[in-house]
Write a protein that holds these residues in place. Sequence first.
Motif, PDB file in Angstrom:
ATOM      1  N   VAL A   1       0.882  -1.266   0.017  1.00 10.23           N
ATOM      2  CA  VAL A   1      -0.016  -0.181  -0.068  1.00 10.23           C
ATOM      3  C   VAL A   1       0.874   1.062   0.079  1.00 10.23           C
ATOM      4  N   GLU A   2       1.858   1.403   1.020  1.00 12.91           N
ATOM      5  CA  GLU A   2       2.739   2.390   0.838  1.00 12.91           C
ATOM      6  C   GLU A   2       3.562   2.714  -0.110  1.00 12.91           C
ATOM      7  N   HIS A   3       4.130   1.626  -0.847  1.00 16.30           N
ATOM      8  CA  HIS A   3       5.268   1.975  -1.848  1.00 16.30           C
ATOM      9  C   HIS A   3       4.572   1.471  -3.269  1.00 16.30           C
ATOM     10  N   HIS A   4       3.479   0.903  -3.423  1.00 17.79           N
ATOM     11  CA  HIS A   4       3.177   0.542  -4.509  1.00 17.79           C
ATOM     12  C   HIS A   4       1.763   0.962  -5.048  1.00 17.79           C
ATOM     13  N   LEU A   5       0.735   0.260  -4.287  1.00 21.65           N
ATOM     14  CA  LEU A   5      -0.710   0.399  -4.721  1.00 21.65           C
ATOM     15  C   LEU A   5      -1.261   2.122  -4.557  1.00 21.65           C
ATOM     16  N   GLY A   6      -0.889   2.332  -3.039  1.00 18.58           N
ATOM     17  CA  GLY A   6      -1.544   3.625  -2.724  1.00 18.58           C
ATOM     18  C   GLY A   6      -1.184   4.784  -3.793  1.00 18.58           C
ATOM     19  N   PRO A   7       0.337   4.777  -4.179  1.00 16.27           N
ATOM     20  CA  PRO A   7       0.808   5.664  -5.033  1.00 16.27           C
ATOM     21  C   PRO A   7       0.256   5.696  -6.571  1.00 16.27           C
ATOM     22  N   GLU A   8       0.086   4.431  -7.012  1.00 22.10           N
ATOM     23  CA  GLU A   8      -0.207   4.232  -8.210  1.00 22.10           C
ATOM     24  C   GLU A   8      -1.762   4.569  -8.262  1.00 22.10           C
ATOM     25  N   LEU A   9      -2.737   4.375  -7.416  1.00 22.32           N
ATOM     26  CA  LEU A   9      -4.148   4.640  -7.488  1.00 22.32           C
ATOM     27  C   LEU A   9      -4.301   6.308  -7.578  1.00 22.32           C
ATOM     28  N   GLU A  10      -3.247   6.925  -7.162  1.00 20.28           N
ATOM     29  CA  GLU A  10      -3.304   8.357  -7.271  1.00 20.28           C
ATOM     30  C   GLU A  10      -3.396   8.818  -8.876  1.00 20.28           C
ATOM     31  N   HIS A  11      -2.567   8.162  -9.573  1.00 18.51           N
ATOM     32  CA  HIS A  11      -2.601   8.607 -10.898  1.00 18.51           C
ATOM     33  C   HIS A  11      -4.180   8.137 -11.761  1.00 18.51           C
ATOM     34  N   PHE A  12      -4.758   7.343 -11.220  1.00 15.36           N
ATOM     35  CA  PHE A  12      -6.182   6.720 -11.903  1.00 15.36           C
ATOM     36  C   PHE A  12      -7.093   7.717 -11.732  1.00 15.36           C
ATOM     37  N   LYS A  13      -7.955   7.962 -13.015  1.00 18.01           N
ATOM     38  CA  LYS A  13      -9.158   8.528 -12.691  1.00 18.01           C
ATOM     39  C   LYS A  13     -10.187   7.466 -12.665  1.00 18.01           C
ATOM     40  N   SER A  14     -10.107   6.525 -12.909  1.00 20.08           N
ATOM     41  CA  SER A  14     -11.077   5.313 -12.627  1.00 20.08           C
ATOM     42  C   SER A  14     -10.398   4.004 -12.628  1.00 20.08           C
ATOM     43  N   PHE A  15     -11.094   3.196 -12.111  1.00 24.61           N
ATOM     44  CA  PHE A  15     -10.617   1.583 -12.105  1.00 24.61           C
ATOM     45  C   PHE A  15     -11.650   0.762 -12.043  1.00 24.61           C
ATOM     46  N   SER A  16     -12.247  -0.101 -12.659  1.00 25.13           N
ATOM     47  CA  SER A  16     -13.347  -0.764 -12.839  1.00 25.13           C
ATOM     48  C   SER A  16     -13.095  -2.426 -13.121  1.00 25.13           C
TER      49      SER A  16
ATOM     50  N   ILE B   1      -8.825   0.521 -16.551  1.00 26.36           N
ATOM     51  CA  ILE B   1      -8.188   1.778 -15.963  1.00 26.36           C
ATOM     52  C   ILE B   1      -8.260   2.975 -16.638  1.00 26.36           C
ATOM     53  N   GLU B   2      -8.581   3.860 -16.224  1.00 19.55           N
ATOM     54  CA  GLU B   2      -8.521   5.129 -16.954  1.00 19.55           C
ATOM     55  C   GLU B   2      -7.247   6.061 -16.072  1.00 19.55           C
ATOM     56  N   VAL B   3      -6.288   6.318 -16.980  1.00 17.95           N
ATOM     57  CA  VAL B   3      -5.233   7.085 -16.277  1.00 17.95           C
ATOM     58  C   VAL B   3      -5.672   8.809 -16.500  1.00 17.95           C
ATOM     59  N   LYS B   4      -5.467   9.275 -15.293  1.00 14.63           N
ATOM     60  CA  LYS B   4      -5.592  10.791 -15.374  1.00 14.63           C
ATOM     61  C   LYS B   4      -4.801  11.442 -16.627  1.00 14.63           C
ATOM     62  N   PRO B   5      -5.226  12.447 -17.100  1.00 10.04           N
ATOM     63  CA  PRO B   5      -4.812  13.226 -18.208  1.00 10.04           C
ATOM     64  C   PRO B   5      -3.355  13.682 -17.648  1.00 10.04           C
ATOM     65  N   ASN B   6      -2.199  13.515 -18.479  1.00 10.70           N
ATOM     66  CA  ASN B   6      -0.778  14.074 -18.230  1.00 10.70           C
ATOM     67  C   ASN B   6      -0.957  15.465 -18.496  1.00 10.70           C
ATOM     68  N   ASP B   7       0.367  15.962 -18.507  1.00 13.78           N
ATOM     69  CA  ASP B   7       0.579  17.689 -18.584  1.00 13.78           C
ATOM     70  C   ASP B   7       0.075  18.128 -20.051  1.00 13.78           C
ATOM     71  N   LYS B   8       0.135  17.152 -20.897  1.00 12.41           N
ATOM     72  CA  LYS B   8      -0.417  17.472 -22.508  1.00 12.41           C
ATOM     73  C   LYS B   8      -1.987  17.338 -22.440  1.00 12.41           C
ATOM     74  N   GLY B   9      -2.520  17.001 -21.419  1.00 11.23           N
ATOM     75  CA  GLY B   9      -3.957  16.836 -21.580  1.00 11.23           C
ATOM     76  C   GLY B   9      -4.456  15.309 -22.063  1.00 11.23           C
ATOM     77  N   GLU B  10      -3.457  14.413 -22.360  1.00 12.35           N
ATOM     78  CA  GLU B  10      -3.512  12.949 -22.839  1.00 12.35           C
ATOM     79  C   GLU B  10      -3.907  12.180 -21.623  1.00 12.35           C
ATOM     80  N   SER B  11      -5.077  11.234 -21.942  1.00 12.34           N
ATOM     81  CA  SER B  11      -5.416  10.301 -21.044  1.00 12.34           C
ATOM     82  C   SER B  11      -5.112   8.991 -21.550  1.00 12.34           C
TER      83      SER B  11
END
Length: 160
Positions: free
Chosen positions: A77-92, A117-127
């Motif tokens: 949770v601390e080193h993998h899953l938790g930080p990874e979930l922060e980058h996702f817009k959705s997970f189903s 998984i839908e990844v949050k848009p990057n700096d260029k707005g790409e998802s």
Amino acid sequence: MKLFKLLPFLLLLFVSISYSQKQTNTLDVNKEAVIAVMKTYKDAIQNLTTKGTIKLFTDNSEVFESGGIEGSYLHYVEHHLGPELEHFKSFSFSDYKIDVQVDGAYAFTTETYIYTIEVKPNDKGESKIIKKKGVATSILKNINGEWKISKTHSSSRNTK
């Protein structure tokens, strides 16, 4: 006289049937409890959180993911899953199925699913959308009447 000879047999039969039914009911209750633990974990991931999931795992749990040893669930949770979930817009999850086998104080699960998984848009707005077929196997242990995940392994591959 014949009735007296049959009485012990009938009594034994009744006790056996009652015991068998009680065992079946206990097994069903345990299966449902195991399914509830796995559902709670799955629902948390779909809600992009790990909040409250630590209690679903034993203190000495082990997590294995796609050929890697992730350590305990807390470490995962601390080193993998938790930080990874922060980058996702959705997970189903879809096409979810679970098989549960209970054997005494242990339960063994196999889950199959497709995750998207839908990844949050990057700096260029790409998802980005990631869709994979997955399988997870877990071993749960009944500790003081509560089922907890002791070991879990998941892997995935591209969908066709």
